[in-house]
Motif scaffolding. Structure first.
Motif, PDB file in Angstrom:
ATOM      1  N   UNK A   1       0.805  -1.215   0.000  1.00  0.00           N
ATOM      2  CA  UNK A   1       0.000   0.000   0.000  1.00  0.00           C
ATOM      3  C   UNK A   1       0.841   1.269   0.000  1.00  0.00           C
ATOM      4  N   UNK A   2       2.114   1.144   0.391  1.00  0.00           N
ATOM      5  CA  UNK A   2       2.962   2.329   0.455  1.00  0.00           C
ATOM      6  C   UNK A   2       3.657   2.616  -0.875  1.00  0.00           C
ATOM      7  N   UNK A   3       3.380   1.807  -1.880  1.00  0.00           N
ATOM      8  CA  UNK A   3       3.968   2.010  -3.202  1.00  0.00           C
ATOM      9  C   UNK A   3       2.912   2.483  -4.197  1.00  0.00           C
ATOM     10  N   UNK A   4       3.378   3.163  -5.242  1.00  0.00           N
ATOM     11  CA  UNK A   4       2.512   3.533  -6.358  1.00  0.00           C
ATOM     12  C   UNK A   4       2.817   2.589  -7.514  1.00  0.00           C
ATOM     13  N   UNK A   5       1.829   1.805  -7.916  1.00  0.00           N
ATOM     14  CA  UNK A   5       2.022   0.796  -8.960  1.00  0.00           C
ATOM     15  C   UNK A   5       0.979   1.011 -10.049  1.00  0.00           C
ATOM     16  N   UNK A   6       1.464   1.297 -11.238  1.00  0.00           N
ATOM     17  CA  UNK A   6       0.584   1.631 -12.356  1.00  0.00           C
ATOM     18  C   UNK A   6       0.921   0.763 -13.564  1.00  0.00           C
ATOM     19  N   UNK A   7      -0.095   0.208 -14.184  1.00  0.00           N
ATOM     20  CA  UNK A   7       0.059  -0.480 -15.473  1.00  0.00           C
ATOM     21  C   UNK A   7      -0.337   0.513 -16.553  1.00  0.00           C
ATOM     22  N   UNK A   8       0.438   0.561 -17.637  1.00  0.00           N
ATOM     23  CA  UNK A   8       0.166   1.566 -18.660  1.00  0.00           C
ATOM     24  C   UNK A   8       0.255   0.983 -20.058  1.00  0.00           C
ATOM     25  N   UNK A   9      -0.750   1.298 -20.860  1.00  0.00           N
ATOM     26  CA  UNK A   9      -0.660   1.096 -22.304  1.00  0.00           C
ATOM     27  C   UNK A   9      -0.056   2.382 -22.840  1.00  0.00           C
ATOM     28  N   UNK A  10       1.205   2.351 -23.299  1.00  0.00           N
ATOM     29  CA  UNK A  10       1.875   3.599 -23.708  1.00  0.00           C
ATOM     30  C   UNK A  10       1.364   4.164 -25.020  1.00  0.00           C
ATOM     31  N   UNK A  11       0.532   3.375 -25.708  1.00  0.00           N
ATOM     32  CA  UNK A  11       0.003   3.802 -26.998  1.00  0.00           C
ATOM     33  C   UNK A  11       0.146   2.693 -28.016  1.00  0.00           C
ATOM     34  N   UNK A  12      -0.847   2.516 -28.842  1.00  0.00           N
ATOM     35  CA  UNK A  12      -0.820   1.444 -29.830  1.00  0.00           C
ATOM     36  C   UNK A  12      -0.056   1.865 -31.084  1.00  0.00           C
ATOM     37  N   UNK A  13       0.692   0.916 -31.640  1.00  0.00           N
ATOM     38  CA  UNK A  13       1.429   1.106 -32.884  1.00  0.00           C
ATOM     39  C   UNK A  13       2.244   2.404 -32.882  1.00  0.00           C
ATOM     40  N   UNK A  14       3.088   2.533 -31.862  1.00  0.00           N
ATOM     41  CA  UNK A  14       4.033   3.639 -31.839  1.00  0.00           C
ATOM     42  C   UNK A  14       5.155   3.351 -32.824  1.00  0.00           C
ATOM     43  N   UNK A  15       5.879   4.381 -33.215  1.00  0.00           N
ATOM     44  CA  UNK A  15       6.951   4.229 -34.195  1.00  0.00           C
ATOM     45  C   UNK A  15       8.196   3.641 -33.519  1.00  0.00           C
TER      46      UNK A  15
END
Length: 271
Positions: free
Chosen positions: A180-194
């Motif tokens: 609980x003392x950590x910040x944990x994020x899953x991220x889709x950085x963007x589809x079909x980036x260059x």
């Protein structure tokens, strides 16, 4: 305040771009790559581009779980704390489908490797100031099947990739509940980036690689995302950048998450 940041898969693509941008802010950046010569070259490039000498790195092929365990030891021996861990390393297409550990290479690199590394480095993250983990998910997410997870069932590349990314997202939410003392994020950085990965897989791209590296930078150090945890950021939604959104429904199913973690531990106990 200078932060200690470890970015996996950072000799290319959005990992490298994010490393340069963060290095320009004066942070201590630790890169990771699977080739020692390329890693040394990129470390030099990041130093030159950022005018920051506090850049170093670690070598490991994430398709080899023993190598992941070894890099974990190297990091523990070298660092006393980590503020931000960005699990960026990932794979889609590959000359091989199955690793020496008998796993689909997508699951090995995209899920098992960050799982092993992160769990090994939790003590360093606990000692850090920010205590932040950013896991690179994807818009492609599919229900995790035990046969695909343990390597006993043959699945196509796209399916294995999507399952591995959902596994990573489910584990991210699980980890957020445990720490609980950590910040944990899953991220889709963007589809079909260059990036090389997208261009090799699909032969095209929709957005510049900077779209992905910019959101990694923001999630890492912007006060806008401070203390947010157990969340999924979708960079495909919104303009110019995305927003927090809903991941695949399985990511919120406690029974499925428990089964995933139990199966993961059982599989890794045999490797």
């Amino acid at each position: 305040m200078s932060k200690t940041i470890l970015i996996t898969g950072s000799t290319d693509g959005i990992g490298k771009l994010a490393a340069i941008k963060l290095a320009k802010e004066g942070h201590s950046i630790y890169l990771h790559g699977r080739n020692s010569e390329k890693l040394a070259k990129v470390i030099s490039e990041v130093k030159d581009a950022s005018n920051n000498s506090n850049i170093d790195g670690f070598v490991a092929d994430f398709s080899d779980l023993k190598a992941v365990k070894n890099i974990s030891k190297d990091v523990l021996n070298k660092l006393s704390s980590i503020d931000i861990l960005i699990n960026n390393a990932g794979i889609f297409k590959s000359p091989i489908d199955t690793t020496n550990d008998g796993l689909d290479i997508r699951f090995a690199v995209n899920y098992f490797a960050p799982y092993i590394l992160t769990n090994a480095l939790l003590s360093l993250l606990e000692a850090g100031h920010d205590k932040k983990i950013i896991n690179l998910s994807s818009a492609a997410q599919a229900t995790v099947r035990i046969g695909a997870l343990n390597g006993e069932a043959s699945v196509n590349v796209s399916e294995a990739y999507a399952q591995s990314k959902l596994a990573l997202t489910m584990w991210s939410f699980y980890l957020a509940e445990q720490f609980k003392d950590m910040s944990i994020i899953a991220v889709n950085p963007g589809s079909l980036l260059n990036t090389r990965m997208a261009n090799e897989a699909y032969g095209q791209h929709w957005s510049p690689a900077s779209k992905g590296s910019d959101i990694l930078y923001d999630l890492a150090i912007s006060d806008e995302y401070k203390d947010i945890t157990g969340a999924y950021f979708d960079n495909d939604k919104g303009n110019p950048k995305g927003t927090f959104s809903k991941a695949h429904p399985d990511a919120y199913n406690e029974t499925l998450i428990s089964e995933l973690i139990a199966n993961t531990k059982a599989i890794l106990n045999t490797k």
